[in-house]
Scaffold this active site. Structure first.
Site, PDB file in Angstrom:
ATOM      1  N   THR A 189       0.855  -1.168   0.000  1.00  0.00           N
ATOM      2  CA  THR A 189       0.000   0.000   0.000  1.00  0.00           C
ATOM      3  C   THR A 189       0.897   1.226   0.000  1.00  0.00           C
ATOM      4  O   THR A 189       1.924   1.249   0.674  1.00  0.00           O
ATOM      5  CB  THR A 189      -0.961  -0.041   1.219  1.00  0.00           C
ATOM      6  N   GLU A 336      -5.338  -2.406   4.634  1.00  0.00           N
ATOM      7  CA  GLU A 336      -4.954  -3.009   5.914  1.00  0.00           C
ATOM      8  C   GLU A 336      -6.056  -3.895   6.489  1.00  0.00           C
ATOM      9  O   GLU A 336      -5.835  -4.618   7.455  1.00  0.00           O
ATOM     10  CB  GLU A 336      -4.617  -1.904   6.928  1.00  0.00           C
ATOM     11  N   LYS A 446      -8.481  22.432   8.292  1.00  0.00           N
ATOM     12  CA  LYS A 446      -8.599  23.159   9.557  1.00  0.00           C
ATOM     13  C   LYS A 446      -8.570  24.646   9.235  1.00  0.00           C
ATOM     14  O   LYS A 446      -7.516  25.200   8.906  1.00  0.00           O
ATOM     15  CB  LYS A 446      -7.459  22.793  10.506  1.00  0.00           C
ATOM     16  N   TRP A 451     -13.143  22.548  11.853  1.00  0.00           N
ATOM     17  CA  TRP A 451     -12.769  21.434  10.990  1.00  0.00           C
ATOM     18  C   TRP A 451     -13.798  21.315   9.864  1.00  0.00           C
ATOM     19  O   TRP A 451     -14.986  21.194  10.126  1.00  0.00           O
ATOM     20  CB  TRP A 451     -12.744  20.125  11.768  1.00  0.00           C
TER      21      TRP A 451
END
Lengths: 560, 560
Positions: A189, A336, A446, A451
């Site tokens: 990956t 994963e 940000k 956010w």
């Protein structure tokens, strides 16, 4: 450990290891006349699949492959790939599914890092292979995979051509038992920094992933995610998290499988038609490509269920696919995680409700599949409430998560900090345990202490009728820290500008969906948006491109 | 063991044990408004199920139950039983599902043999419990289960009443991790000779059994064996192989569950109606009882899928159920196998064929579910061909077979002779791997050097319109070794005699289905056929009864 009751097995009792060879048992029992199809070139039934896997195992063994060795595959999606995904692990070796879309340097890195001993090379990659061959440190032999008449190639240490070798090999092989925790598959990956990282999955993990995936329904109407009567065609490459593990599920259930080789959109549409494909999976960008190709124009794909993963699914694409008769369902996972973690699930309550609410759920990451345990945590590792509002990093426990990165103990420990796998995704969990991915941690913008989710902005902007594709990233801003920057591709023949986007977003501000700081400061209309090797938006590249444009054009492209 | 690649996990990586607590995760995520229903007395939703399991765990812990202890349950099918099937294993203890239909002596034997420490006693069994209590050697405490107003009883060492204790307990419990090979459940199987034998299943085995069962389809039309929209009601007792493991599957998938208490046929039909039950499982004799009860008369049970196991399903019962709108599907398993091994599967070929052929397949043991590996062997342990013709003892490998009999190492070794679990059933395997059970090894009738299947004869005789039930056994014969003897129950108001049965069987002889030696020498029309505690034909008792009748009546009852 608690003193539970553990009883030694009776003399002779067979302690059954969860091995990939067991996934081959049921398919041909259920439906032995079902076919494995490779483009318009080859088709055979399930009993032949089992026989070919045994032949391949004999070929590999004769070529010197031993338990514990790694065997690499460089191929497009094919029946050969499916056979390799079984035969290589079934002799105790590890299959390395090489990402052929990486750069030659990265491919070379992964093959040396994985200790590849033998490589199966599609004739399309002979040139690439020849270029890296002098630098390969562990490879001893090669096998040629070819569709055309050429049965040999300038490959170093060539054992022979796949079909010829299989034809000459014995059709039976006594596949041994071994530790279910043996590694079966590995692949790499690519992160935003550093070398590709190797994830790996054991026999036990793949068997459990297959079983859990096979139970997934997607809706209370009891139709399965993938039913035994479906015809399966992957549109996520087999080198990418083993085509999300679906080939193993299809094989266990005895489902007809269609492998399309290289992903040429018109060919995919052709196969959909001739083979009556009803179940596929892909990333949003491939679906976009598919819908835009020549063969798709005016076609009603009614009955085609497509699972979307890899990137978030926006409403515009959902509606576009629906207009073509395609039922999309979002799913969530990563390299994963083998990969399946969750899938959209329309429950009784939603089924009785409004179509629009169902759509909102269908494009989200969905509900974790059986055995998966999700949680969200703050930056200090504290667990946060599952209230559908509070955002935190999504962390996971499941029986099929990579136990680390190959030969990277520090990165593995980082991934597993605190005993939970860290996804790097910001999410909420609602009272039902449904996951809503808000952003990658590193892609959250940000701005002025707030956010802003780049994914949410992309979803809203994508609903503008003139927008075909969009990517939003945060770019450094001296006053606000960061500000959102939007990159757009317009639909053919349609104009879109910054003012149009602002007017489009304004109602969402008024409805409270986003705050006014979320409206991008800058916008660029481009011909194409950079993608990664697996078709995701390449935000790292986008940020670099923007920085370069800004340097070249002294700043603003199109201010709002 | 081969030198495969086994990589130690990264620091902190969570190695996920397959524990029963994980089966609770997904149900309430999928459908949190779905209900668990107990007769007409109680109903609650999935989040409440999780909470009640935590409360029960606290009650048990406070009562001194520790990991490794055995906790017995004496109850009819109830929400309490479901809660116990989760809470007891989830604290690391073992749940002993007591077969309350055994004789008091046998119950006493099993409870002492299993080391039961605490017993949950339904008020219906207080008398029984009091009678055996003085002889129980390991039990320390009791819990009272009651539906009515009485909240106490003359139970020795009574901790209290279930609902009152749950109400007072904390609704949360931090369920620990432990070895997935810990025993979770145990119960006793009664053979033809000797004491009951204790089988046992681990957390790992039950999780794998649940996953595999959840993938089973039953037909290529993609409807599931049990779909997420089904309403489940067991009609195989929960003490009998944990109601075939289906409560675990239903809970994992978030399916509505209806527990009927004691099996009163009219009550079952009432619950079917009010709760809209669509999925059940039972043995043939219970189905027979159900179809014959008052509330069933004239009722169309359309949409009710019932899995039949425990004994072979004959065509007459299949057709009778079909006449009532019930879709039957046969499945095969036994106490030693957790239990599911195989289920009837209508594949593409059968679906395109004749209804009669589909029926033939639907009443057979069917196709092994994923991960199950069957084989047939001769008396010397040699493997026999899977040609649909050759008969041999069915032996099995699967991830969920009992690893022995509790404290009976010799019987365990016998069960596992040669590394395969011996079923004691004579079967054929066809080219698809479908199992066709021909008989129990001990029930095969050996007459004049030929083997006659008692099951096959029962199936053929059951097709006679005047026959409601039939059992065939071999009885000693000086000339032929054994001869078949048929015991019949006639349909209400219909006459049947030996001549009628012989005339009915003759065409099957002419068609070559059976040979002429298979026609029973003797027949008895009786009011009832002896059954075991789980509703199977009790052939041991039948043989004894016949011997006694013969002694009393100096031989023949009704000769052919």
């Amino acid at each position: 450990m608690m003193q539970t009751r553990v009883i030694p097995p009776a003399e002779g009792a067979y302690q059954y290891p969860l091995l990939i060879k067991r996934l081959l048992l049921s398919g041909s029992r259920y439906e032995k006349t079902r076919e494995i199809v490779y483009r318009d070139q080859l088709r055979y039934t399930y009993p032949t699949l089992s026989e070919r896997i045994a032949r391949l195992a004999n070929v590999l063994t004769a070529a010197g492959v031993k338990a514990g060795d790694t065997v690499a595959v460089m191929d497009w999606d094919s029946h050969r790939y499916l056979e390799a995904m079984f035969a290589i692990p079934m002799i105790g070796a590890v299959v390395h599914t090489v990402n052929v879309r990486l750069s030659p340097e990265q491919i070379l890195f992964t093959m040396n890092h994985a200790d590849d001993k033998l490589v199966l090379v599609n004739s399309d990659f002979v040139g690439l292979y020849q270029a890296i061959a002098p630098h390969l440190t562990t490879v001893e032999k090669t096998l040629l995979l070819t569709d055309g008449p050429q049965k040999t190639a300038e490959l170093p240490n060539l054992v022979g051509e796949y079909e010829q070798l299989l034809a000459a090999a014995s059709p039976t092989y006594d596949f041994p038992d071994f530790d279910e925790n043996s590694v079966a598959t590995t692949f790499y990956t690519t992160g935003t920094t550093g070398n590709p990282k190797g994830v790996y999955f054991t026999h036990r993990q793949l068997v459990l992933h297959t079983l859990s995936l096979a139970t997934v329904t997607g809706s209370v109407d009891s139709t399965r995610f993938m039913g035994t009567n479906d015809v399966y065609m992957p549109i996520t490459p087999m080198f990418h998290v083993h085509a999300w593990g679906v080939p193993y599920v299809a094989t266990m259930l005895g489902i007809k499988q269609v492998y399309p080789g290289r992903y040429e959109p018109d060919m995919l549409v052709q196969l959909w038609k001739t083979e009556k494909v009803s179940f596929s999976h892909c990333v949003p960008t491939i679906l976009q490509m598919l819908l835009n190709c020549k063969n798709s124009q005016g076609v009603d794909f009614k009955g085609w269920k497509i699972i979307i993963g890899g990137s978030s699914l926006n409403r515009a694409l959902y509606e576009a696919a629906k207009g073509h008769g395609i039922q999309l369902t979002a799913a969530y996972g990563m390299s994963e995680t083998c990969p399946l973690i969750s899938a959209a699930h329309i429950n009784e309550e939603l089924l009785a409700g409004l179509e629009d609410d169902r759509t909102t759920y269908r494009i989200k990451a969905g509900v974790p599949v059986p055995l998966v345990e999700p949680a969200i945590i703050d930056a200090d590792g504290n667990f946060l409430p599952a209230d559908g509002e509070t955002q935190g990093e999504l962390v996971l426990r499941a029986p099929w998560l990579t136990m680390g990165y190959y030969r990277e103990p520090e990165k593995g420990a980082e991934l597993w900090k605190g005993g939970w796998l860290h996804t790097g995704d910001v999410a909420t969990l609602d009272g039902n345990g449904a996951i809503d991915i808000r952003d990658r941690i590193k892609d959250v913008i940000k701005t002025g202490g707030e956010w802003v989710s780049s994914l949410e902005l992309e979803d809203l902007i994508s609903r503008h009728p003139a927008v075909r594709e969009v990517a939003v990233v945060g770019i450094p801003d001296p006053q606000w820290g960061e500000r959102p920057f939007a990159l757009l591709v317009a639909r053919d023949g349609q104009g879109v500008d910054a003012r149009g986007i602002k007017d489009h977003l304004q109602p969402f501000v008024e409805l409270g969906h986003i705050n006014k700081w979320a409206i991008p400061s800058q916008i660029a209309v481009v011909g194409e948006i950079p993608k990664t090797s697996v078709g995701k938006l390449d935000k790292k590249k986008i940020r670099l491109d923007i920085a370069q444009w800004q340097a070249e054009n002294s700043g603003v492209l199109s201010s709002l």
